[in-house]
Scaffold this motif. Structure first.
Motif, short mmCIF file in Angstrom:
data_model
loop_
_atom_site.label_atom_id
_atom_site.label_comp_id
_atom_site.label_asym_id
_atom_site.label_seq_id
_atom_site.Cartn_x
_atom_site.Cartn_y
_atom_site.Cartn_z
N TYR A 27 6.03 9.68 -6.85
CA TYR A 27 7.30 9.57 -7.58
C TYR A 27 7.24 8.35 -8.49
O TYR A 27 7.43 7.21 -8.03
CB TYR A 27 8.48 9.41 -6.61
CG TYR A 27 8.47 10.37 -5.47
CD1 TYR A 27 8.82 11.71 -5.66
CD2 TYR A 27 8.09 9.95 -4.19
CE1 TYR A 27 8.77 12.60 -4.60
CE2 TYR A 27 8.06 10.83 -3.13
CZ TYR A 27 8.39 12.16 -3.33
OH TYR A 27 8.35 13.03 -2.29
N LYS A 28 7.01 8.61 -9.74
CA LYS A 28 6.83 7.50 -10.68
C LYS A 28 8.04 6.57 -10.74
O LYS A 28 7.91 5.38 -11.00
CB LYS A 28 6.57 8.05 -12.09
CG LYS A 28 5.10 8.26 -12.38
CD LYS A 28 4.89 8.44 -13.84
CE LYS A 28 3.40 8.35 -14.12
NZ LYS A 28 3.06 8.72 -15.45
N ALA A 29 9.23 7.16 -10.51
CA ALA A 29 10.45 6.35 -10.68
C ALA A 29 10.73 5.46 -9.46
O ALA A 29 11.69 4.69 -9.49
CB ALA A 29 11.63 7.27 -10.93
N SER A 30 9.90 5.54 -8.42
CA SER A 30 10.21 4.69 -7.25
C SER A 30 10.18 3.22 -7.65
O SER A 30 9.42 2.82 -8.52
CB SER A 30 9.23 4.87 -6.11
OG SER A 30 8.55 6.02 -6.16
N LYS A 31 10.97 2.48 -6.92
CA LYS A 31 11.06 1.04 -7.24
C LYS A 31 9.76 0.34 -6.91
O LYS A 31 9.07 0.72 -5.96
CB LYS A 31 12.18 0.41 -6.40
CG LYS A 31 13.57 0.68 -6.97
CD LYS A 31 14.59 -0.30 -6.42
CE LYS A 31 15.02 0.07 -5.02
NZ LYS A 31 15.98 -0.80 -4.41
N ASN A 32 9.45 -0.69 -7.68
CA ASN A 32 8.23 -1.46 -7.42
C ASN A 32 8.41 -2.40 -6.24
O ASN A 32 9.44 -3.06 -6.12
CB ASN A 32 7.90 -2.35 -8.63
CG ASN A 32 7.22 -1.56 -9.71
OD1 ASN A 32 6.46 -0.64 -9.42
ND2 ASN A 32 7.52 -1.90 -10.95
N PHE A 33 7.39 -2.47 -5.41
CA PHE A 33 7.41 -3.46 -4.33
C PHE A 33 6.29 -4.47 -4.60
O PHE A 33 5.11 -4.12 -4.59
CB PHE A 33 7.19 -2.77 -2.98
CG PHE A 33 7.33 -3.69 -1.81
CD1 PHE A 33 8.58 -3.95 -1.26
CD2 PHE A 33 6.22 -4.33 -1.26
CE1 PHE A 33 8.72 -4.82 -0.18
CE2 PHE A 33 6.35 -5.20 -0.19
CZ PHE A 33 7.60 -5.45 0.36
N MET A 87 0.84 -1.22 0.00
CA MET A 87 0.00 0.00 0.00
C MET A 87 0.87 1.26 0.00
O MET A 87 0.64 2.18 -0.77
CB MET A 87 -0.90 0.05 1.25
CG MET A 87 -1.88 -1.08 1.36
SD MET A 87 -2.93 -1.09 -0.09
CE MET A 87 -4.23 -2.08 0.48
N GLU A 88 1.89 1.26 0.88
CA GLU A 88 2.78 2.43 0.95
C GLU A 88 3.46 2.67 -0.39
O GLU A 88 3.59 3.78 -0.86
CB GLU A 88 3.87 2.21 2.02
CG GLU A 88 3.38 2.44 3.43
CD GLU A 88 4.33 1.85 4.47
OE1 GLU A 88 5.52 1.64 4.15
OE2 GLU A 88 3.86 1.58 5.59
N ASN A 89 3.90 1.55 -1.01
CA ASN A 89 4.60 1.66 -2.28
C ASN A 89 3.68 2.24 -3.36
O ASN A 89 4.10 3.05 -4.20
CB ASN A 89 5.11 0.27 -2.69
CG ASN A 89 5.91 0.27 -3.98
OD1 ASN A 89 5.49 -0.25 -4.98
ND2 ASN A 89 7.08 0.88 -3.94
N LYS A 90 2.41 1.85 -3.32
CA LYS A 90 1.45 2.37 -4.31
C LYS A 90 1.31 3.88 -4.15
O LYS A 90 1.29 4.62 -5.12
CB LYS A 90 0.08 1.70 -4.13
CG LYS A 90 0.00 0.38 -4.85
CD LYS A 90 -1.39 -0.19 -4.80
CE LYS A 90 -1.39 -1.58 -5.42
NZ LYS A 90 -2.48 -2.41 -4.94
N GLU A 91 1.24 4.32 -2.89
CA GLU A 91 1.12 5.76 -2.62
C GLU A 91 2.38 6.49 -3.10
O GLU A 91 2.31 7.53 -3.72
CB GLU A 91 0.93 6.02 -1.11
CG GLU A 91 -0.44 5.64 -0.59
CD GLU A 91 -1.58 6.29 -1.37
OE1 GLU A 91 -1.52 7.51 -1.57
OE2 GLU A 91 -2.50 5.56 -1.80
N GLU A 92 3.52 5.89 -2.80
CA GLU A 92 4.79 6.51 -3.17
C GLU A 92 4.90 6.63 -4.69
O GLU A 92 5.36 7.63 -5.22
CB GLU A 92 5.93 5.67 -2.60
CG GLU A 92 7.24 6.43 -2.53
CD GLU A 92 8.32 5.57 -1.91
OE1 GLU A 92 8.02 4.96 -0.86
OE2 GLU A 92 9.42 5.52 -2.48
N LYS A 93 4.43 5.60 -5.37
CA LYS A 93 4.53 5.61 -6.83
C LYS A 93 3.63 6.67 -7.47
O LYS A 93 3.89 7.14 -8.56
CB LYS A 93 4.23 4.21 -7.40
CG LYS A 93 5.36 3.24 -7.16
CD LYS A 93 5.37 2.08 -8.10
CE LYS A 93 5.78 2.39 -9.50
NZ LYS A 93 7.20 2.54 -9.74
N LYS A 94 2.56 7.00 -6.73
CA LYS A 94 1.70 8.08 -7.25
C LYS A 94 2.46 9.40 -7.24
O LYS A 94 2.31 10.23 -8.12
CB LYS A 94 0.44 8.21 -6.37
CG LYS A 94 -0.63 7.20 -6.71
CD LYS A 94 -1.86 7.48 -5.86
CE LYS A 94 -2.73 6.26 -5.74
NZ LYS A 94 -3.64 6.33 -4.59
#
Ligand code: SF4
Length: 409
Positions: A207-213, A198-205
């Motif tokens: 910062y698109k370049a964040s790594k996928n979890f 869930m946190e990763n999904k928020e982060e990706k919104k």
């Protein structure tokens, strides 16, 4: 090379009872690296009982310190033991991929030495595969309960999907058949992973370049028929996992007896494949038809009828709710009519805006009425016969089922 092939034989054999892998749900195009990931079907094989399953499937090690009674790899079983070095499994995957044998990897493992040691080795193998060989194909790994949180996080950034297998749905069964495991150590990492997803999904919104979890989420597997647990218990556990941890899938694996043990079904017992099939159907109803486990089964009625599918059974047990008038009931109610799925329900809702639908209209729209006609009316008319009685409907549906089976010969 011969040594590697014989390791592969042993460790692929040890992995074949795990069904918690299937198509990934992840679409990823090659961006100058090696390997694509496809939404459906990574690679396939046939399990020993004839089911077609996706296969990228091997163990890191079968050298287990645990002694789960139902498992072929348990410490007390007399089998050949071996383990891959991380570089070996990475190289095999890379070579197999280049030869077009596979499109991805499903890497599981027994618990070798301790959970952290095992997970560290899996991480090393994935790092080599991802960074040395530039492999960006689909990877599904097994999570080992009791692994430290940091290592699980590291694994989550390397793999597409992770499964921690519950195997048995109750504390009582775990105590009897897998005494070194308990519900808490199985559920806690699932909870943590879900939070991180869930946190990763928020982060990706942001910062698109964040790594996928774990972009393809987490799954689990439960064994059917190794313990005394009922279908109700299994289904309630699944529902809990979907509700609490947003699991992508729960897989059900009909127990194939591999050991003689008084706590387990005898070795010559056939795997309960039909029961497994009914559980998959019911699971589908939970995920796509908004059914709850309590509606399909109960403490009194604990197992599915093997003759009819769970949706028909539910309808027959709730015959007072039928027939439903197709021109009036909601989309959700339409979905509960046996024989009507989301596609037909959508069509009905769309078309009935313009005129009242009758039986012929439904036929022309492609709605399959063989089952549905017993549970609906069209513009006030019932087409299922003279009286709506569960016994009569059961009899007619049973005849239909027999015809279907005879038509195979
Ligand atoms: S921990 Fe896993 S591999 Fe080891 S005995 Fe239990 S089920 Fe088998």
């Amino acid at each position: 090379m011969d040594k590697l092939i014989s390791k592969l034989k042993i460790l692929a054999e040890g992995a074949k009872y795990d069904v918690s892998c299937s198509s990934s749900g992840v679409e990823r195009r090659n961006k100058g690296k090696l390997g694509n990931s496809r939404s459906f079907g990574i690679c396939h094989t046939w399990s020993s009982d004839g089911r077609c399953i996706s296969l990228l499937k091997v163990l890191m090690s079968n050298n287990c310190i645990y002694d789960c009674t139902y498992c072929i790899n348990r410490v007390s079983n007399d089998i050949k033991r071996t383990s891959f070095f991380p570089e070996e499994i990475a190289k095999i995957t890379y070579e197999f991929y280049r030869r077009n044998y596979i499109e991805g990897l499903f890497l599981s493992s027994a618990v070798e030495k301790n959970p952290d040691y095992t997970t560290e080795n899996i991480c090393k193998a994935l790092e080599i595969l991802r960074f040395k060989y530039g492999f960006s194909g689909y990877i599904h790994v097994k999570g080992i309960p009791n692994t430290s949180k940091d290592l699980m996080t590291k694994l989550g950034f390397l793999a597409d999907r992770l499964s921690i297998n519950i195997e048995l749905p109750s504390e009582k069964s775990l105590k009897i058949l897998a005494p070194q495991k308990n519900t808490k150590t199985l559920l806690l990492p699932m909870k943590n992973l879900n939070n991180q997803i869930m946190e990763n999904k928020e982060e990706k919104k942001k910062y698109k370049a964040s790594k996928n979890f774990l972009p393809a989420g987490q799954t689990t597997q439960m064994i059917v028929g190794a313990s005394q647990d009922s279908d109700y218990q299994l289904l309630k556990t699944s529902q809990n996992l979907y509700d609490r941890f947003q699991l992508k899938r729960v897989f059900y694996s009909a127990y194939i007896p591999v050991v003689e043990n008084s706590l387990l079904p005898a070795v010559n017992t056939k795997p309960p494949l039909k029961r497994e099939h009914r559980l998959y159907q019911a699971d589908w109803l939970l995920r796509f038809y908004k059914f709850r486990a309590d509606e399909l089964l109960s403490e009194v009625n604990r197992n599915f009828d093997l003759e009819f599918d769970p949706k028909i059974n539910w309808a027959l047990n709730n015959i007072h709710l039928f027939p439903k008038e197709v021109n009036e009931v909601s989309y959700d109610e339409l979905l509960r009519i046996p024989g009507i799925g989301p596609k037909s329900a959508h069509r009905i809702v769309k078309e009935r805006k313009f005129f009242k639908l009758n039986y012929d209209n439904l036929k022309k729209m492609g709605v399959v009425l063989k089952r549905a006609k017993y549970f609906l009316t069209c513009d006030g008319r019932y087409h299922g016969g003279i009286v709506i009685k569960p016994e009569i409907i059961k009899y007619k549906l049973g005849e239909m089922e027999n015809d279907r089976q005879l038509s195979f010969f």
